[in-house]
Design an enzyme around this catalytic site. Sequence first.
Site, PDB file in Angstrom:
ATOM      1  N   GLY A   1       2.223   2.030  10.754  1.00 24.22           N
ATOM      2  CA  GLY A   1       3.125   3.174  10.616  1.00 24.22           C
ATOM      3  C   GLY A   1       3.802   3.590  11.901  1.00 24.22           C
TER       4      GLY A   1
ATOM      5  CD  GLU B   1      -3.111   5.367   6.812  1.00 29.74           C
ATOM      6  OE1 GLU B   1      -3.098   5.459   5.575  1.00 29.74           O
ATOM      7  OE2 GLU B   1      -2.164   4.871   7.457  1.00 29.74           O
TER       8      GLU B   1
ATOM      9  CD  GLU C   1      -3.608  -2.850   7.303  1.00 26.03           C
ATOM     10  OE1 GLU C   1      -2.482  -3.066   6.851  1.00 26.03           O
ATOM     11  OE2 GLU C   1      -4.236  -1.807   7.087  1.00 26.03           O
TER      12      GLU C   1
ATOM     13  CB  SER D   1       5.192  -1.843  12.029  1.00 24.13           C
ATOM     14  OG  SER D   1       4.707  -0.526  12.240  1.00 24.13           O
TER      15      SER D   1
ATOM     16  CG  HIS E   1      -5.782   1.627   5.259  1.00 21.13           C
ATOM     17  ND1 HIS E   1      -5.386   2.581   6.170  1.00 21.13           N
ATOM     18  CD2 HIS E   1      -4.717   0.825   5.049  1.00 21.13           C
ATOM     19  CE1 HIS E   1      -4.124   2.351   6.500  1.00 21.13           C
ATOM     20  NE2 HIS E   1      -3.692   1.297   5.832  1.00 21.13           N
TER      21      HIS E   1
ATOM     22  CG  ASN F   1      -1.708   1.231   1.421  1.00 20.75           C
ATOM     23  OD1 ASN F   1      -1.821   2.040   0.506  1.00 20.75           O
ATOM     24  ND2 ASN F   1      -2.285   1.405   2.611  1.00 20.75           N
ATOM     25  CD1 TRP F   2       3.434   1.129  -3.003  1.00 18.16           C
ATOM     26  CD2 TRP F   2       3.434   2.388  -4.855  1.00 18.16           C
ATOM     27  NE1 TRP F   2       4.137   0.447  -3.974  1.00 18.16           N
ATOM     28  CE2 TRP F   2       4.146   1.210  -5.123  1.00 18.16           C
ATOM     29  CE3 TRP F   2       3.287   3.330  -5.866  1.00 18.16           C
ATOM     30  CZ2 TRP F   2       4.717   0.945  -6.373  1.00 18.16           C
ATOM     31  CZ3 TRP F   2       3.852   3.073  -7.112  1.00 18.16           C
ATOM     32  CH2 TRP F   2       4.574   1.891  -7.357  1.00 18.16           C
ATOM     33  CE  LYS F   3       0.173   3.399   4.852  1.00 19.96           C
ATOM     34  NZ  LYS F   3      -0.032   3.539   6.278  1.00 19.96           N
TER      35      LYS F   3
ATOM     36  N   GLY G   1       2.783  -1.259   4.311  1.00 22.88           N
ATOM     37  CA  GLY G   1       2.773   0.171   4.017  1.00 22.88           C
ATOM     38  C   GLY G   1       4.183   0.674   3.758  1.00 22.88           C
TER      39      GLY G   1
HETATM   40  C1  PEP Z   1      -0.812  -0.042   6.031  1.00 22.29           C
HETATM   41  O1  PEP Z   1      -0.905   1.153   5.804  1.00 22.29           O
HETATM   42  O2  PEP Z   1      -1.670  -0.821   5.601  1.00 22.29           O
HETATM   43  C2  PEP Z   1       0.327  -0.515   6.806  1.00 22.29           C
HETATM   44  C3  PEP Z   1       0.328  -1.738   7.234  1.00 22.29           C
HETATM   45  O3  PEP Z   1       1.344   0.411   7.039  1.00 22.29           O
HETATM   46  P1  PEP Z   1       2.769   0.111   7.703  1.00 22.29           P
HETATM   47  O4  PEP Z   1       3.298  -1.166   7.109  1.00 22.29           O
HETATM   48  O5  PEP Z   1       3.601   1.294   7.353  1.00 22.29           O
HETATM   49  O6  PEP Z   1       2.554  -0.027   9.167  1.00 22.29           O
END
Ligand code: PEP
Length: 255
Positions: free
Chosen positions: A176, A100, A170, A216, A98, A9-11, A237
């Site tokens: 993050g 976010e 998640e 993470s 997600h 997921n590049w966001k 992410g």
């Molecule tokens: C995500 O945004 O789905 C995610 C898992 O982010 P990160 O790996 O940076 O925690």
Amino acid sequence: MRKKIVAGNWKMNLDYTSGMSLISEVLNMVNDEVRGDQEVIVCPPAVLVYSVAQLAKGNPKVSVGAQNCHEAESGAFTGEISASQIKSVGAQYVILGHSERRQYFGETNELLAKKTDAVLKNGLKPIFCIGETLEERNQNIHFQLIKDQLAEGVFHLSAEEFAKVVLAYEPVWAIGTGVTASPEQAQEVHEFIRKEVAAKYGEEVAEDTTILYGGSCNPKNAADLFAQKDIDGGLIGGASLKSRDFTDIITKFNK
Ligand code: PEP
């Protein structure tokens, strides 16, 4: 047998040039590392979906997804993107729910159920995200919350429709933050999710459901997470923005 998946997921990161470099590097690196039962999914920002899908088209191991879509088919929704538009530019998946999107854009389970329908109706597959905040975990209400997210977000689907859904657990406190759920913590929730799916759709559907872990996840912790019996890969992410880290994570299935 259920599919093992690593999805990036590049966001809202990368411009056209850096996005093209990243997907080119990933495409060069993944080939030998992806087994037949595995799939790699790259989810760039919406403006890059077409270009990334064009480059990934020749690679049967790499699919492309969007990070969100609108629930309507088309219409006066300025700034929004429909599932049919995403489909038309060559993507196969859409991330839905997600944390976010839930947190910053107020997306509810009820809205996400409609988005799920739009995605499936257009021949795309949802990567449906669920998970609790730290506060909810500390209050010990996380299992009930996840149960509700499933019941209200995806359990209205028929078994045939549900078979196309990829679930992603998640924990919000791990996204993050650099704090990863321990393999045991993640496994406990994944097992719970699979039991919920079994109670709704039966053991066979539950056994075939891919449940990703996200939060993470990186090349150092991926192997221990992926070794858990109910963890079928990761939604990545930050580490998906570095081709070496992302492709290293893919190899952790093999260990
Ligand atoms: C995500 O945004 O789905 C995610 C898992 O982010 P990160 O790996 O940076 O925690």
